[in-house]
Design a protein around this motif. Structure first.
Motif, PDB file in Angstrom:
ATOM      1  N   MET A   1      37.465 -10.670  23.158  1.00 23.41           N
ATOM      2  CA  MET A   1      37.616  -9.344  22.614  1.00 23.41           C
ATOM      3  C   MET A   1      36.577  -8.574  22.209  1.00 23.41           C
ATOM      4  O   MET A   1      35.481  -8.888  21.472  1.00 23.41           O
ATOM      5  CB  MET A   1      38.753  -9.639  21.201  1.00 23.41           C
ATOM      6  CG  MET A   1      39.081  -8.484  20.381  1.00 23.41           C
ATOM      7  SD  MET A   1      40.191  -8.505  19.202  1.00 23.41           S
ATOM      8  CE  MET A   1      39.141  -9.386  17.869  1.00 23.41           C
ATOM      9  N   ILE A   2      36.517  -7.207  22.408  1.00 23.99           N
ATOM     10  CA  ILE A   2      35.622  -6.254  22.234  1.00 23.99           C
ATOM     11  C   ILE A   2      35.953  -5.383  21.225  1.00 23.99           C
ATOM     12  O   ILE A   2      37.162  -4.880  21.005  1.00 23.99           O
ATOM     13  CB  ILE A   2      35.295  -5.394  23.471  1.00 23.99           C
ATOM     14  CG1 ILE A   2      34.643  -6.421  24.960  1.00 23.99           C
ATOM     15  CG2 ILE A   2      34.186  -4.141  23.444  1.00 23.99           C
ATOM     16  CD1 ILE A   2      34.288  -5.841  25.880  1.00 23.99           C
ATOM     17  N   VAL A   3      34.912  -5.373  20.034  1.00 21.06           N
ATOM     18  CA  VAL A   3      35.345  -4.525  18.825  1.00 21.06           C
ATOM     19  C   VAL A   3      34.309  -3.498  18.918  1.00 21.06           C
ATOM     20  O   VAL A   3      33.080  -3.207  19.238  1.00 21.06           O
ATOM     21  CB  VAL A   3      35.224  -5.378  17.546  1.00 21.06           C
ATOM     22  CG1 VAL A   3      36.055  -6.245  17.596  1.00 21.06           C
ATOM     23  CG2 VAL A   3      33.871  -5.854  17.358  1.00 21.06           C
ATOM     24  N   ASP A   4      34.633  -2.154  18.217  1.00 25.57           N
ATOM     25  CA  ASP A   4      33.802  -1.258  18.108  1.00 25.57           C
ATOM     26  C   ASP A   4      33.256  -1.452  16.801  1.00 25.57           C
ATOM     27  O   ASP A   4      33.583  -1.893  15.782  1.00 25.57           O
ATOM     28  CB  ASP A   4      34.553   0.125  17.895  1.00 25.57           C
ATOM     29  CG  ASP A   4      35.266   0.534  19.281  1.00 25.57           C
ATOM     30  OD1 ASP A   4      34.792   0.086  20.224  1.00 25.57           O
ATOM     31  OD2 ASP A   4      36.343   1.580  19.084  1.00 25.57           O
ATOM     32  N   PHE A   5      31.785  -1.010  16.922  1.00 28.53           N
ATOM     33  CA  PHE A   5      30.896  -1.092  15.712  1.00 28.53           C
ATOM     34  C   PHE A   5      30.372   0.348  15.250  1.00 28.53           C
ATOM     35  O   PHE A   5      29.620   0.867  15.751  1.00 28.53           O
ATOM     36  CB  PHE A   5      29.854  -2.010  15.896  1.00 28.53           C
ATOM     37  CG  PHE A   5      29.010  -2.169  14.525  1.00 28.53           C
ATOM     38  CD1 PHE A   5      29.139  -2.882  13.620  1.00 28.53           C
ATOM     39  CD2 PHE A   5      27.544  -1.426  14.846  1.00 28.53           C
ATOM     40  CE1 PHE A   5      28.153  -2.943  12.723  1.00 28.53           C
ATOM     41  CE2 PHE A   5      26.657  -1.526  13.814  1.00 28.53           C
ATOM     42  CZ  PHE A   5      27.042  -2.294  12.751  1.00 28.53           C
ATOM     43  N   PRO A   6      31.070   0.803  14.095  1.00 26.72           N
ATOM     44  CA  PRO A   6      30.842   2.046  13.599  1.00 26.72           C
ATOM     45  C   PRO A   6      29.494   1.772  12.456  1.00 26.72           C
ATOM     46  O   PRO A   6      29.065   0.630  11.917  1.00 26.72           O
ATOM     47  CB  PRO A   6      31.923   2.557  12.605  1.00 26.72           C
ATOM     48  CG  PRO A   6      32.808   1.022  12.167  1.00 26.72           C
ATOM     49  CD  PRO A   6      32.369   0.181  13.275  1.00 26.72           C
ATOM     50  N   LEU A   7      28.627   3.061  12.571  1.00 28.42           N
ATOM     51  CA  LEU A   7      27.835   3.111  11.571  1.00 28.42           C
ATOM     52  C   LEU A   7      28.328   3.157  10.166  1.00 28.42           C
ATOM     53  O   LEU A   7      29.254   3.694   9.693  1.00 28.42           O
ATOM     54  CB  LEU A   7      26.969   4.250  11.572  1.00 28.42           C
ATOM     55  CG  LEU A   7      25.532   4.560  10.928  1.00 28.42           C
ATOM     56  CD1 LEU A   7      24.517   3.562  11.078  1.00 28.42           C
ATOM     57  CD2 LEU A   7      25.125   5.851  10.788  1.00 28.42           C
ATOM     58  N   PRO A   8      27.862   1.888   9.266  1.00 32.41           N
ATOM     59  CA  PRO A   8      28.485   1.694   7.921  1.00 32.41           C
ATOM     60  C   PRO A   8      28.125   3.040   6.999  1.00 32.41           C
ATOM     61  O   PRO A   8      27.279   3.766   7.414  1.00 32.41           O
ATOM     62  CB  PRO A   8      27.875   0.567   7.476  1.00 32.41           C
ATOM     63  CG  PRO A   8      26.723   0.210   8.185  1.00 32.41           C
ATOM     64  CD  PRO A   8      26.745   1.036   9.609  1.00 32.41           C
ATOM     65  N   GLU A   9      28.879   3.015   6.260  1.00 30.79           N
ATOM     66  CA  GLU A   9      28.491   4.015   4.727  1.00 30.79           C
ATOM     67  C   GLU A   9      27.002   3.784   4.418  1.00 30.79           C
ATOM     68  O   GLU A   9      26.629   2.553   4.246  1.00 30.79           O
ATOM     69  CB  GLU A   9      29.346   3.978   4.034  1.00 30.79           C
ATOM     70  CG  GLU A   9      30.804   4.573   4.095  1.00 30.79           C
ATOM     71  CD  GLU A   9      30.893   5.948   4.556  1.00 30.79           C
ATOM     72  OE1 GLU A   9      29.971   6.669   4.147  1.00 30.79           O
ATOM     73  OE2 GLU A   9      31.715   6.443   5.489  1.00 30.79           O
ATOM     74  N   LEU A  10      26.425   4.773   4.224  1.00 31.91           N
ATOM     75  CA  LEU A  10      24.889   4.628   3.775  1.00 31.91           C
ATOM     76  C   LEU A  10      24.671   5.180   2.379  1.00 31.91           C
ATOM     77  O   LEU A  10      23.399   4.858   2.313  1.00 31.91           O
ATOM     78  CB  LEU A  10      23.958   5.249   4.719  1.00 31.91           C
ATOM     79  CG  LEU A  10      24.034   4.727   6.202  1.00 31.91           C
ATOM     80  CD1 LEU A  10      23.195   5.576   7.208  1.00 31.91           C
ATOM     81  CD2 LEU A  10      23.590   3.258   6.381  1.00 31.91           C
TER      82      LEU A  10
END
Length: 80
Positions: A1-10
């Protein structure tokens, strides 16, 4: 399964960051909590780690790209 990786809250006041380096390339294996990329905000440099064990399959934010938290920066293949 391929998942999207968003930039986390900084942080509360951070609306964007600049990608300064990728520690992994597409096809590389990555472990949970392993350093994946570095970004720079107006105030600090931030090391971003992977939330998954898997394989980095695609980078969507090039070095020097400005990205906002929540924007998809990579895709990771993980075991189902």
């Amino acid at each position: 399964m391929i998942v999207d990786f968003p930039l986390p809250e900084l942080g509360e006041q951070v609306s964007s960051a600049t990608v300064t380096g990728w520690m992994k390339a597409p096809g590389d294996q990555i472990s949970k909590d392993e350093l994946m990329l570095e970004v720079m905000t107006e105030k600090i440099n931030v090391e971003v780690v992977s939330p998954y064990d898997g394989k980095l399959v695609e980078i969507l934010a090039d070095i020097d790209a400005d990205v906002s938290p929540g924007v998809i920066v990579a895709r990771i293949e993980i075991a189902d």
